[in-house]
Design an enzyme around this catalytic site. Structure first.
Site, short mmCIF file in Angstrom:
data_model
loop_
_atom_site.label_atom_id
_atom_site.label_comp_id
_atom_site.label_asym_id
_atom_site.label_seq_id
_atom_site.Cartn_x
_atom_site.Cartn_y
_atom_site.Cartn_z
CB SER A 1 -59.25 -108.10 -12.29
OG SER A 1 -59.73 -109.14 -11.49
CG HIS A 2 -59.13 -106.40 -5.80
ND1 HIS A 2 -58.45 -107.18 -4.90
CD2 HIS A 2 -59.22 -105.17 -5.23
CE1 HIS A 2 -58.14 -106.47 -3.83
NE2 HIS A 2 -58.59 -105.24 -4.00
CB SER A 3 -54.43 -109.22 -6.46
OG SER A 3 -54.46 -108.40 -5.30
#
Length: 389
Positions: free
Chosen positions: A224-226
């Site tokens: 995922s991506h923050s």
């Protein structure tokens, strides 16, 4: 046609990954690269494994197009050969242990040749409390904070490739090109230092600035991506597919044109990226509940037709046969000590000339010729063990 670095000679006292990557990039561009190796065993990377028809995979990757001379640098005669080669070269590059180049007498190579480009690659750079520490890729990744932001929330991991080595090697080759450009304009060479730590910290990019100015340690997010949602792997009927939506119009296209769920487009929890990140679990669940209706191939086609960024999670074996690389004819044959092997063309493509995909040298393969070129008694040096082939 002329390659960009035809006529340039590089002498490299190098080993492992970072410096050999830098000089391989120069060799691909046409430079003559003379690789100085140990008489006993040569570059350490030769022995990491024997995966490529008896040759180390790292070594095959990093050393095509070079000439190998094996010298005992503990002898005055061996060191003298290096100096003789450098006297006719344009670039000298080394990644010996901290302080070793100076102890071997290679710290003053520009004294009589100010036009020479000298590159010193080290783990931590000259000066500072860690100057003399040994530096391996994993250790640099740890010191640079890369491991701290890589992996899952439960488990930090290093990257699957030697990122610190690659980063510093790329900066070395970039620096050489810049220095040569300046020299061709002014006649002046350069003394250049590249630190693996500093190269890797530079690659930390947004994570570093997030920490400095927001006071937040970036979380480990797995796939995922923050700062972006949805941005993860999502289930299909026969596997999973990676989907990345970086703006609000992309979200609308995803749910309307691909997932057949137009009602999600204006859901206040998801209408903006900021809202989607704040409701990440709900957003991901809403997407996953719909992606599972299609197979990988079906969903991949729907996403591609709609222009939504997506990718299949390929195994390395699938990358070797990647249809995009095959369609663009990116593989070439190069020779190694034992067999011809496939090698990938460099990612930089010149329209008028192809990279020079030279052979991977055997240890000391060019020793005799280079000793003769240096003006010493080649047979005597080989007989006395000062050099090897």
């Amino acid at each position: 046609m002329t390659r960009p670095l035809d006529g340039v000679t590089v002498v490299a006292v190098e080993q492992a990954v970072a410096a050999p990557l830098a000089t391989r990039a120069l060799a691909d561009l046409g430079a003559r690269v003379i690789k100085v190796e140990r008489v006993e065993g040569g570059d350490f990377a030769r022995g990491y494994d024997h995966a490529v028809h008896g040759t180390g995979a790292h070594f095959v990757w990093l050393n095509r197009g070079k000439e190998s001379i094996a010298l005992d640098l503990k002898t005055a005669e061996g060191r003298d050969v290096v100096r003789r080669l450098v006297a006719k070269a344009d670039v000298f590059l080394q990644n010996l242990a901290p302080g070793a180049a100076d102890r071997l007498g290679f710290g003053d190579l520009r004294a009589g040749r100010p036009e020479l480009v000298v590159v010193n690659l080290s783990g931590f750079g000259a000066g500072g409390p860690m100057e003399h520490r040994k530096a391996y890729d994993m250790l640099i990744q740890a010191e640079a904070g890369l491991i701290a932001i890589t992996g899952t929330p439960e488990t930090p991991v290093k990257t699957g490739i030697p990122t610190a080595d690659i980063a510093s090697g790329m900066y070395c080759s970039q620096a050489v090109l810049a220095a040569l450009l300046r020299r061709w304009r002014t006649g002046e060479g350069a003394t250049i230092e590249v630190s693996m730590l500093e190269a890797t910290v530079e690659w930390m990019g947004y994570a570093l600035y997030t920490q400095m100015y927001a006071g937040n340690q970036p979380a480990r997010m797995g796939l995922s991506h923050s700062s972006i949602a949805p941005y993860d792997a999502f289930p299909t009927r026969d596997g999973q597919l990676l989907i990345g939506v970086q703006n609000d119009s992309g979200w609308r296209t995803l749910v309307t044109d691909v997932l057949d769920a137009p009602g999600l487009a204006d859901d206040p929890r998801f209408v903006t990226n900021v809202a989607r990140v704040a409701h990440r679990a709900e957003c991901d669940a809403a997407v996953a509940a719909r992606t599972v209706r299609w197979t990988n191939a079906e969903l991949d086609a729907r996403l591609a037709d709609a222009g939504v960024p997506a990718a299949q999670l390929k195994e390395v074996g699938q990358v070797v046969e990647h249809p995009q690389l095959r369609a663009r004819d990116r593989w070439r044959k190069v020779g190694t000590e034992f067999a011809q092997v496939d090698a990938l063309l460099p990612p930089v493509t010149f329209a008028d000339v192809e990279a020079r995909m030279g052979d991977v040298p055997a240890l000391g393969q060019h020793t005799h010729a280079l000793l003769v070129e240096s003006g010493v008694d080649a047979d005597d040096y080989l007989r006395r063990g000062i050099a090897g082939c």
